[in-house]
Design a protein around this motif. Structure first.
Motif, PDB file in Angstrom:
ATOM      1  N   GLU A  27      57.711  76.784  95.222  1.00 27.01           N
ATOM      2  CA  GLU A  27      57.838  76.300  93.857  1.00 27.01           C
ATOM      3  C   GLU A  27      56.487  75.849  93.310  1.00 27.01           C
ATOM      4  OE1 GLU A  27      61.538  74.739  96.138  1.00 27.01           O
ATOM      5  OE2 GLU A  27      59.367  74.850  96.451  1.00 27.01           O
ATOM      6  N   SER A  28      56.378  75.904  92.001  1.00 28.70           N
ATOM      7  CA  SER A  28      55.207  75.389  91.324  1.00 28.70           C
ATOM      8  C   SER A  28      55.584  75.026  89.895  1.00 28.70           C
ATOM      9  CB  SER A  28      54.067  76.407  91.328  1.00 28.70           C
ATOM     10  OG  SER A  28      54.426  77.580  90.622  1.00 28.70           O
ATOM     11  N   GLY A  29      54.711  74.297  89.232  1.00 23.49           N
ATOM     12  CA  GLY A  29      54.902  73.986  87.828  1.00 23.49           C
ATOM     13  C   GLY A  29      55.360  72.581  87.517  1.00 23.49           C
ATOM     14  N   GLY A  30      55.625  71.790  88.538  1.00 21.03           N
ATOM     15  CA  GLY A  30      56.036  70.419  88.294  1.00 21.03           C
ATOM     16  C   GLY A  30      54.890  69.575  87.778  1.00 21.03           C
ATOM     17  N   LEU A  59      59.138  75.615  85.524  1.00 22.75           N
ATOM     18  CA  LEU A  59      58.979  75.730  86.957  1.00 22.75           C
ATOM     19  C   LEU A  59      59.063  77.187  87.388  1.00 22.75           C
ATOM     20  CD1 LEU A  59      61.304  72.836  88.183  1.00 22.75           C
ATOM     21  CD2 LEU A  59      58.915  72.716  87.405  1.00 22.75           C
ATOM     22  N   CYS A  78      59.363  79.772  90.984  1.00 25.67           N
ATOM     23  CA  CYS A  78      59.619  79.906  92.411  1.00 25.67           C
ATOM     24  C   CYS A  78      59.350  81.342  92.795  1.00 25.67           C
ATOM     25  CB  CYS A  78      61.061  79.519  92.738  1.00 25.67           C
ATOM     26  SG  CYS A  78      61.578  79.928  94.422  1.00 25.67           S
ATOM     27  N   TRP A 130      68.413  76.752  91.369  1.00 29.04           N
ATOM     28  CA  TRP A 130      67.564  75.577  91.312  1.00 29.04           C
ATOM     29  C   TRP A 130      68.424  74.343  91.575  1.00 29.04           C
ATOM     30  CZ3 TRP A 130      62.403  75.299  91.190  1.00 29.04           C
ATOM     31  CH2 TRP A 130      61.681  76.409  90.725  1.00 29.04           C
ATOM     32  N   TYR A 157      62.522  81.401  87.431  1.00 24.82           N
ATOM     33  CA  TYR A 157      61.950  80.358  86.602  1.00 24.82           C
ATOM     34  C   TYR A 157      63.015  79.365  86.156  1.00 24.82           C
ATOM     35  CZ  TYR A 157      58.330  83.938  86.072  1.00 24.82           C
ATOM     36  OH  TYR A 157      57.373  84.898  86.300  1.00 24.82           O
ATOM     37  N   TYR A 161      62.423  69.192  92.395  1.00 20.03           N
ATOM     38  CA  TYR A 161      63.188  70.402  92.103  1.00 20.03           C
ATOM     39  C   TYR A 161      62.934  71.440  93.188  1.00 20.03           C
ATOM     40  CZ  TYR A 161      64.585  68.673  87.556  1.00 20.03           C
ATOM     41  OH  TYR A 161      65.159  67.939  86.540  1.00 20.03           O
ATOM     42  N   THR A 197      59.056  70.800  94.068  1.00 20.98           N
ATOM     43  CA  THR A 197      57.999  70.412  93.148  1.00 20.98           C
ATOM     44  C   THR A 197      58.476  69.214  92.337  1.00 20.98           C
ATOM     45  OG1 THR A 197      56.463  71.226  91.443  1.00 20.98           O
ATOM     46  CG2 THR A 197      58.723  72.062  91.349  1.00 20.98           C
ATOM     47  N   VAL A 231      58.994  66.647  89.421  1.00 20.25           N
ATOM     48  CA  VAL A 231      59.036  66.539  87.969  1.00 20.25           C
ATOM     49  C   VAL A 231      59.270  65.078  87.620  1.00 20.25           C
ATOM     50  CG1 VAL A 231      60.298  67.138  85.863  1.00 20.25           C
ATOM     51  CG2 VAL A 231      59.864  68.878  87.608  1.00 20.25           C
TER      52      VAL A 231
END
Length: 118
Positions: free
Chosen positions: A6-9, A20, A22, A36, A79, A93, A112, A114
């Protein structure tokens, strides 16, 4: 072999948005449903959104109308777009998939964070 990353947090103000991602590897992404989940401190992990191989989606009541799950099979990525974020959305998440390879196997990303705060 299966990996979910995961990324974007991050930190966002109430009412803000976050997306987010994945990215999956180690399996044929396009033939599995993706999910998710999120987990706040001291609380159980809860399902937030899911998307099937055909693109059908489901959401927890708490996020309906605010979150959107989508997938890009060419990128092996699922996403979660989160709009109108609330402090109660604060959680780690996790990306998730379940495969039956004889037995049912659950696979999770590392998560990640949030944080929704003023």
């Amino acid at each position: 072999q299966v990996q979910l990353v995961e990324s974007g947090g991050g930190l966002v103000q109430p009412g803000g948005s976050l997306r987010l991602s994945c990215t999956a590897s180690g399996f044929t992404f396009s033939i599995y449903d993706m999910n998710w989940y999120r987990q706040a401190p001291g609380k159980e992990r809860e399902l937030v959104a899911s998307i099937t191989i055909t693109g059908n989606t489901n959401y927890a009541d708490s996020v309906k109308g605010r979150f959107t799950i989508s997938r890009d099979n060419a990128k092996n990525t699922v996403y979660l777009r989160m709009d109108s974020l609330k402090p109660e959305d604060t959680a780690v998440y996790f990306c998730h998939t379940q495969h039956r390879v004889g037995a049912f196997n659950n696979y999770w990303g590392q998560g990640t964070q949030v944080t929704v705060s003023s």
